[in-house]
Design a protein around this motif. Structure first.
Motif, PDB file in Angstrom:
ATOM      1  N   UNK A   1       0.868  -1.174   0.000  1.00 12.09           N
ATOM      2  CA  UNK A   1       0.000   0.000   0.000  1.00 12.09           C
ATOM      3  C   UNK A   1       0.906   1.225   0.000  1.00 12.09           C
ATOM      4  N   UNK A   2       0.953   1.938  -1.121  1.00  8.25           N
ATOM      5  CA  UNK A   2       1.897   3.049  -1.261  1.00  8.25           C
ATOM      6  C   UNK A   2       1.256   4.246  -1.963  1.00  8.25           C
ATOM      7  N   UNK A   3       1.991   5.350  -1.977  1.00  8.90           N
ATOM      8  CA  UNK A   3       1.560   6.553  -2.674  1.00  8.90           C
ATOM      9  C   UNK A   3       1.765   6.356  -4.169  1.00  8.90           C
ATOM     10  N   UNK A   4       0.675   6.168  -4.885  1.00  5.64           N
ATOM     11  CA  UNK A   4       0.705   6.041  -6.345  1.00  5.64           C
ATOM     12  C   UNK A   4       0.120   7.282  -7.000  1.00  5.64           C
ATOM     13  N   UNK A   5       0.159   8.403  -6.283  1.00 10.18           N
ATOM     14  CA  UNK A   5      -0.483   9.634  -6.741  1.00 10.18           C
ATOM     15  C   UNK A   5      -1.835   9.766  -6.061  1.00 10.18           C
ATOM     16  N   UNK A   6      -2.386  10.926  -6.050  1.00 12.75           N
ATOM     17  CA  UNK A   6      -3.656  11.155  -5.361  1.00 12.75           C
ATOM     18  C   UNK A   6      -3.419  11.470  -3.897  1.00 12.75           C
ATOM     19  N   UNK A   7      -4.499  11.536  -3.135  1.00 12.34           N
ATOM     20  CA  UNK A   7      -4.398  11.947  -1.730  1.00 12.34           C
ATOM     21  C   UNK A   7      -4.286  10.791  -0.749  1.00 12.34           C
TER      22      UNK A   7
END
Length: 186
Positions: A126-132
């Motif tokens: 679970x990672x930052x793939x763009x978005x908030x």
């Protein structure tokens, strides 16, 4: 951590209780071994406990199953992914069948009308793939790419705010190839 319980609970004890997940990720929640990630509980005699999941990813949770219900109707799961949760992906009573289509699930526990199809080429992190908010990415070559019905895709955004094309992907994340390019002439 939900001790001897579930991470998210929809409890129908009088009237109708509804839980809706649309273009959402439910991940990294921890419930006890006897609990589950999402629990749909019908208590009252004249009550309903409904769950609607569309373009939802339920993955990599800790504890019991990914989804449990004690009702036999009012459950719709479409264009969604249930994967990498401990135990069965679903705990359902008797002959309960989940309505919907285009589910990617690791086992036969969800009693859908289709053969269980585990998702492939899926990032379990679970990672930052763009978005908030963080998401689980579909990777190139995933069997969930382009599988949703076009009528379910047009005009909708994924969890990150990316437009869904006419032939969009199952789950909360819409894959974009490194070769996708938008050119605006003006």
């Amino acid at each position: 951590i939900a001790v001897d319980a579930s991470a998210l609970v929809n409890k129908g004890d009088s009237g109708t209780a509804s839980m809706n997940f649309n273009h959402s990720t439910v991940s990294n929640n921890q419930a006890s071994a006897s609990g589950v990630t999402i629990d749909n509980v019908l208590i009252g005699v004249n009550s309903n406990a409904n769950v609607n999941m569309e373009f939802t990813t339920i993955a990599s949770n800790l504890g019991g199953a990914g989804f449990r219900t004690n009702t036999t109707s009012g459950i719709f799961v479409g264009n969604s992914i249930l994967t990498n949760n401990p135990g069965d992906e679903c705990l359902l009573p008797g002959s309960t069948t989940i309505e919907g289509s285009n589910m990617f699930v690791d086992d036969a526990s969800c009693n859908s009308s289709t053969t269980p199809t585990p998702v492939t080429n899926f990032d379990t992190n679970l990672v930052d793939n763009g978005g908030t908010t963080p998401t689980h990415a579909l990777l190139e070559g995933s069997n969930a790419l382009g599988t949703a019905f076009s009528s379910d895709c047009i005009g909708f955004l994924d969890q990150r705010g990316q437009n869904r094309p006419e032939a969009c992907d199952a789950g909360a994340f819409e894959f974009r190839s490194a070769y996708d390019l938008t050119i605006t002439l003006g």
